[in-house]
Design an enzyme around this catalytic site. Structure first.
Site, PDB file in Angstrom:
ATOM      1  CB  CYS A 113      -0.532  41.924   3.615  1.00 61.12           C
ATOM      2  SG  CYS A 113      -0.754  43.265   2.469  1.00 61.12           S
ATOM      3  CB  ALA A 114       0.363  39.917   8.704  1.00 60.04           C
TER       4      ALA A 114
END
Length: 359
Positions: free
Chosen positions: A138-139
């Protein structure tokens, strides 16, 4: 300075509601000893609807990793080009104007990357650089913005295209019955997003500073266990509490820039779950309303992994953007535990102002 322009976002046509998710959990896991806890956690996510690339009946099957990865490639090739075309149109650029494509995804695998296919099929120049990022989860949405910023800083006249393609439903594992897995089954959704970072001109966030931070010794808190059946998602129960150590990193980056992270004009934050946003609101000392774009993404689409920050930014554009010179922060969080952070000001070029005045 480089400007992050309006993102284009699309989600698949198949929809599953919170009520359907809870009903499926009751039916498929009726004898699970922790079913009440799982149902409560899923209900607390606030995710009312999610979009998935297959009907739910097909999603719940597992034809094997090979078939799933073939579907990932087919769906990516079917859905990414339209988002790319819209992002280029919004940035008032052509494929030939792009110098680098940054592709982020953690829900399927291709080699060569989809970047090669895009270059060959959409009119990008053969000398377009390729930067695929596959292991930041997700980063990666925030990392893509930061790497585009770095590239445009090194090459001031260059333009970067960011593409995020996440089909989280293709990672569903029917045999994974841990609470973290059951929660994930009710949290993640599918989505595609694209955005352009222009080296000069453009309307959006003028990027000024970026940074990264990793919480020491948390590598196994968010992870994949890669097996013959594909990617098995591991989610530690301590993850929702990670904003307490990450908020100081956000404040430190803002401080290096002479800003107070508690007094910015807009916030584009990865919506990993409601606890993430609630805690960050508390630790940054900003009102919950500051994260309304992220909450809207979570409510309507679920956690769409690396595409979340681009969708949240799209919602800021839909609201009319921010005032000229408004200061803001964009941040994505993911495995590591890693934070990818960006600071910038809202800007609109003269052409955009003139079009707005005529409208």
């Amino acid at each position: 300075m480089a400007t992050l322009c309006r993102p284009a976002v699309s989600v698949p046509e198949h929809v599953i509601t919170m009520e359907e998710t809870l009903s499926l959990a009751r039916r498929h896991h009726a004898d699970h000893p922790q079913l009440p806890l799982a149902l409560r956690l899923i209900g607390n996510t606030g995710v009312l609807t999610r979009h998935i690339v297959q009907p739910i009946e097909e999603t719940l099957k597992h034809p094997g990793f090979e078939e799933r990865n073939k579907l990932y490639e087919a769906e990516a090739k079917a859905r990414v080009p339209e988002a790319v075309r819209r992002a280029l149109d919004d940035a008032e650029l052509r494929p030939a104007d792009i110098d680098v494509i940054i592709y982020v995804s953690c829900t399927g695998f291709m080699m060569p990357s989809l970047t090669a296919w895009l270059i060959n099929t959409m009119g990008f120049a053969s000398d377009t650089r390729q930067i695929p990022i596959a292991q930041l989860g997700c980063a990666a949405g925030g990392a893509a913005v930061n790497r585009a910023h770095d590239f445009c800083t090194a090459y001031p006249e260059a333009n970067a295209l960011i593409v995020a393609c996440e089909f989280c439903s293709l990672c569903y594992q029917p045999t994974d019955l841990g609470i973290g897995s059951l929660l994930s089954n009710g949290l993640f959704g599918d989505g595609v997003a694209a955005a352009v970072v222009r080296g000069s001109g453009g309307t959006g966030i003028e990027l000024e500073r970026n940074g990264s931070y990793l919480i020491p010794r948390t590598e196994d808190w968010i992870a994949y266990d890669v097996r013959a059946t594909g990617f098995h998602f591991l989610l530690d129960k301590r993850v929702p509490g990670t904003m307490e150590p990450l908020a100081p990193a956000l404040m430190a980056l803002a401080g290096l820039h002479g800003w107070d992270a508690s007094e910015l004009d807009f916030y584009i934050i990865h919506a990993g779950g409601p606890r993430i946003l609630d805690d960050l609101s508390k630790f940054l000392r900003v009102p919950p309303e500051a994260f309304r774009f992220s909450r809207a993404t979570l409510t309507e689409y679920g956690n769409i992994a690396s595409a979340v920050v681009l969708d949240a930014l799209r919602r800021l554009f839909d609201e009319g953007g921010a005032g000229a010179g408004a200061r803001g922060m964009l941040a994505g969080f993911g495995p590591g535990i890693t934070a990818e952070m960006t600071l910038g000001r809202w800007t609109a070029d003269d052409r955009s102002r003139a079009l707005g005045a005529r409208a």
